[in-house]
Structure formats: C-alpha cells, structure tokens
Motif scaffolding. Structure first.
Motif: not given
Length: 225
Positions: A130-141
């Motif tokens: 899994l690759d994780l990132a922070v979404a612009p709205n503060g969510g987790i992608r």
C-alpha cells in the motif's frame, strides 16, 4: 509507540485532519479499538466480475452484491500478532437485504518494504503493498501496489495485468460531523471492477489485547510479507 500509518506517512501524518489522525493514530500500546457504523450510499460491481468476486467472498475479500443505502459496520483492532508484528484489523460488514457480506483485512508495517502490507481476507493468502498519502481535505489516500499470493510453500507475485488497483480515500466531513469513505477497484484493461462510498460514525473503546475476539483475527497467519 507510533501507529503503522504514522510510520508509513512519516512527517506527513501531522497534516491529516485531527479526526483522521485519531482513527489512524492508535497502536497496540494504546489498548483501544475503533468501532464504526453507518450507511454505504452505493455499492457497485461490474457484471463481468461476478465469478472472481464470488470466489473472493469465500475468503471475505469483496463480494458480488450491489445496492444502495446498505448498513455498514467496521471494527479496527490494534495488536501484535504471533510473529510480533504490529497489526491493525479492518473488519467490515455490509448488511444487504438478502445477505450479510464481510470484507476483512489485516495490515502491518513492513520495515523491509518500507510500507504497509495489507493481507486481504481471513487467511492472509493475498499480500498487497500500500502507498499512503494525505489528501487536500486532510483525508488519507491509499493506493494498492504489488500483489503476492502465499499458500504453504507456494509464493508468487501477480503480474500487474492480472490484478486490480484499489484507490481508497477516507476523510472527515466537519459540516456533517461524520467520516466519509470512497473505495474503487479498477482493472488496468477491463476497467472498473468494484466500488462503494458512504459515511459512518466511529468511536473508541478500551480494549486490551486479550479481550480482542478471536474471530476478529485471521484464521491463518502468513509470515512472508
């Protein structure tokens, strides 16, 4: 002790919405579990994918059902497995009119791979990077990567053309005071496979490792990552 998601995101973890940091920030050292309940507005699957989804359903990996306004529950337990790995469960239940379907997974942080490995289903046969990132709205992608199959002495990597790519985003809606989630699985050639989206509320409960229900853990443990 940092959570597996904090290890994966590093300094970016602090950029998550506070409610998302809370949901993804606990570890086995905290002695708590997260329980959520809500409604999935829409669950969909491609007609051509009924057979593979039905096969996956035998191991609690997705399912060949579609619907709207489907009641949903999720349980996240953090514990150390028998190999000493920090583990978080993702035990999801969807209540359709004619069936109750489960979608289960256990996640660990692999220091060797430098990322989270997601064991799909209740027997840990399928391991997904899994690759994780922070979404612009503060969510987790979350985006799935390489997938591997393990059974007894057998172990192999799936060619990318044989796997679906999952895209997940979970965020907190301040206006509605709830968590929202979208999940979409797409095959690189055949197109969309499976998807759902909806909202839920979540709360924490004190939970020692010994109190975690045995049924919440996988039936089989895979040491290969």
């Amino acid at each position: 002790m940092p959570s597996i998601y904090e290890l994966a995101l590093g300094d970016d973890f602090a950029r998550l919405h506070p409610k998302i940091r809370e949901r993804f920030g606990f570890s086995s050292a905290d002695g708590i579990a997260s329980f959520g309940a809500g409604v999935m507005d829409r669950i969909w699957h491609a007609k051509w994918a009924v057979l593979p989804l039905a096969l996956g359903a035998t191991r609690n990996i997705m399912f060949p059902q579609s619907g709207r306004s489907v009641p949903f529950k999720i349980a996240n337990y953090a514990y150390r497995d028998e190999l000493g790995r920090e583990t978080v469960t993702w035990n999801r239940a969807f209540q359709f009119a004619d069936a109750r379907r489960r979608f289960e997974a256990t996640m660990i942080y692999s220091g060797e791979r430098g990322r989270i490995v997601d064991y799909l289903g209740n027997r840990q046969h399928l391991a997904v990077d899994l690759d994780l990132a922070v979404a612009p709205n503060g969510g987790i992608r979350i985006r799935s990567g390489e997938q591997r199959f393990y059974e007894g002495p057998l172990g192999f990597r799936f060619p990318s053309v044989c796997t679906g790519i999952a895209e997940v985003c979970e965020w907190y809606d301040d206006d509605a005071a709830c968590y929202r989630i979208t999940v979409a699985v797409r095959h690189p050639i055949a197109g969309p496979v499976f998807a759902y989206e909806g909202a839920f509320q979540a709360a924490f409960k004190t939970m020692s490792a010994s109190a975690i229900p045995i049924g919440a853990k996988p039936l089989r443990l895979e040491r290969r990552e």
